[in-house]
Design an enzyme around this catalytic site. Structure first.
Site, mmCIF file in Angstrom:
data_model
loop_
_atom_site.group_PDB
_atom_site.id
_atom_site.type_symbol
_atom_site.label_atom_id
_atom_site.label_comp_id
_atom_site.label_asym_id
_atom_site.label_seq_id
_atom_site.Cartn_x
_atom_site.Cartn_y
_atom_site.Cartn_z
ATOM 1 N N HIS A 1 0.834 -1.218 0.000
ATOM 2 C CA HIS A 1 0.000 0.000 0.000
ATOM 3 C C HIS A 1 0.863 1.259 0.000
ATOM 4 C CE1 HIS A 1 -3.258 -2.804 1.150
ATOM 5 N NE2 HIS A 1 -2.339 -3.316 1.954
ATOM 6 N N SER B 1 15.902 20.869 -16.505
ATOM 7 C CA SER B 1 14.663 21.582 -16.801
ATOM 8 C C SER B 1 15.006 22.829 -17.594
ATOM 9 C CB SER B 1 13.981 21.972 -15.487
ATOM 10 O OG SER B 1 13.095 23.043 -15.690
ATOM 11 N N LYS C 1 16.895 21.327 -11.368
ATOM 12 C CA LYS C 1 16.228 20.052 -11.612
ATOM 13 C C LYS C 1 17.132 18.975 -12.205
ATOM 14 C CE LYS C 1 12.430 19.017 -11.035
ATOM 15 N NZ LYS C 1 11.121 19.303 -11.594
ATOM 16 N N GLU D 1 10.316 7.894 -16.553
ATOM 17 C CA GLU D 1 8.957 8.381 -16.804
ATOM 18 C C GLU D 1 8.507 8.013 -18.217
ATOM 19 O OE1 GLU D 1 8.433 12.608 -15.417
ATOM 20 O OE2 GLU D 1 10.513 12.261 -14.862
#
Ligand code: ARG
Length: 487
Positions: free
Chosen positions: A177, A299, A305, A312
């Site tokens: 979970h 970024s 970043k 992803e």
């Protein structure tokens, strides 16, 4: 010779099979129904199928031996040209060109043969339809590609096993979970991922066994041929176990494509799940993994970043492979037997899936090989979530307490800790523990250390370091076994 159709430039297909049609398709309509842009990658398979067919036609006396020899020589020349120069050898270098010169790879190659050899080229299609031809080509292509994908899966699983062995003692929380559950090791989880990829590899072998089982050649359009074809010979020559049992089934069947697309989808869903963990682990909040700079991106606006874009993107690409599977299922549902042009849409979806998995496996492997695991952060995350509570309960079970009672005792300890602002059961004094159960002794503290919790789980399948090493060795053995398609 036919006059040229008005719609565009002269095309091999016009010459080959205008058939009863007198009207000339306009070039946009012709381009719309053409599949050369997609099926061009079947060129070598189409050539292989034609060579087997031509040899068989000659052996059965259906075409003269000289015609078969000429066909074979020219087909061999085309294949060698493609091997040396790629598809430029058959005029497809500038593809997609504005003018589509043939409807599909089958008509293109037959057109080239006819252009070069005249009547010998015109003899080749005896006893054959593009319906059985494309079914053979598609299977032959998968027989070439699936072993390569299996190899990519093997290499990726092997990298996971290398890293698993390296981190067999690197303690981290295991989650259910997405809540801290019990201590495990990074190696244990990496080994779990390898298990999934190894099953994927077997799924492809299983699909391959059915792909090679039946050769569609000789099925014709849907009802075989009146010619005395030797279906056994062509099946054997092309590496199939046997000719297809039923010609209508052979031209209508695409469940081999469905199975392959499903195997791709499952593998991509696996990669997507692994990548989801990597994205989480690479966050400041977790900090379990440090992706190398080569496998991260910056970024355009935020100077600080370092994004896990590769993970992803792999996760995102699982969407397209799921979509491709749904495309194929939808394509087939409601399709009347036997062949319908709808089937031409099958290849684009499957090719995209195969390409996607191939690329994602390479990227995933590179990213994992170059990543650093932050053992300190992983260990630190084991403190504070009461991951040792089950171990406290099992400590009492070993001393004869019924599990449900032991569970209640451990839960009470967790409640006491929370009330006292303590982060683990081990922060309680022995007398506090004994208040809950007199069976607790001094050895409980060592037993509740995260690494001890992990070491104690040495059952087969467990996270104990020596067990994870054993699992890795067993999985490596599986990887070394070359699974031959069951013929
Ligand atoms: N390009 C076609 C396909 O991929 C080849 C078979 C065409 N057959 C036909 N009868 N139109 O399905």
């Amino acid at each position: 010779m036919e006059e040229k159709r008005s719609g565009g430039a002269p095309r091999a297909a016009d010459v080959l099979w205008a058939g009863r049609l007198k009207e000339k398709p306009d070039s946009a309509a012709f381009a719309f129904q053409a599949s050369l842009a997609v099926d061009r990658r079947l060129a070598l398979d189409d050539i292989a199928g034609s060579r087997a067919h031509a040899a068989m036609l000659a052996a059965r006396g259906i075409i003269p031996a000289e015609a078969a020899a000429a066909l074979d020589g020219e087909l061999e020349r085309l294949a060698a040209g493609i091997a040396a120069k790629g598809l430029a050898a058959i005029g497809l270098d500038a593809f997609p060109a504005a003018d589509v010169t043939a409807e599909d790879i089958h008509s293109l190659i037959e057109g080239l043969l006819t252009e070069k050899l005249g009547d010998a080229g015109r003899m080749l299609h005896a006893g054959r339809s593009r319906n059985d031809q494309v079914a053979v080509d598609f299977r032959l292509y998968l027989m070439r590609i699936i072993p390569r994908l299996r190899e990519e899966l093997s290499q990726t699983a092997a990298v996971l096993l290398d890293r698993a062995e390296e981190h067999a003692e690197t303690v981290m929380p295991g989650y259910t979970h997405l809540q801290r559950a019990q201590p495990v090791t990074a190696g244990f989880q990496l080994c779990a991922w390898a298990c999934a990829l190894i099953r994927d590899r077997e799924r492809f072998a299983d699909a391959l066994s059915r792909i090679t089982a039946e050769c569609p050649l000789g099925s014709g359009a849907l009802a075989g041929s009146t010619l005395d074809l030797d279906r056994e010979a062509t099946a054997r020559a092309l590496g199939f176990a046997a000719p297809g049992v039923n010609a209508m089934d052979s031209v209508a069947d695409r469940d081999f494509a469905l199975e392959t697309a499903a195997a791709v989808s499952i593998a991509m869903v696996h990669l997507s799940r692994f990548c989801e963990d990597i994205v989480l682990w690479a966050s400041e909040e977790f900090g379990f993994i440090v992706l190398s700079e080569a496998w991260s991106t910056g970024s355009s606006i935020m100077p600080q970043k370092k994004n896990p874009d590769f993970a992803e993107l792999i996760r995102g690409k699982a969407g397209r492979t799921t979509g491709n599977l749904v495309t194929l299922l939808t394509l087939l549902k409601g399709l009347p037997y036997a062949y319908d042009k709808d089937l031409q849409e099958d290849k684009e979806a499957l090719f995209d899936s195969l390409d996607t998995l191939d690329a994602c496996l390479r990227m995933f492997r590179g990213m994992i090989s170059a990543a650093a695991f932050n053992a300190e952060r992983m260990k630190a995350a084991c403190a504070g979530g009461f991951l040792e509570a089950t171990d406290a309960a099992e400590y009492l079970v070993r001393k004869g307490v019924p599990f449900r009672k032991a569970h209640e005792t451990a839960a009470g300890l967790v409640r006491d800790c929370i009330a006292a602002g303590q982060r683990s059961v081990g922060e309680r004094t022995l007398s506090q523990l004994k208040e809950k159960s007199p069976l607790f002794e001094d050895d409980i503290y060592a037993a509740l250390e995260p690494l001890a919790c992990v070491r104690a789980r040495k059952l087969g399948g467990g996270p104990a370091p020596e067990e994870v090493r054993r699992q890795a060795a067993r999985l490596r053995l599986l990887l070394r076994q070359a699974v031959k398609p069951a013929l």
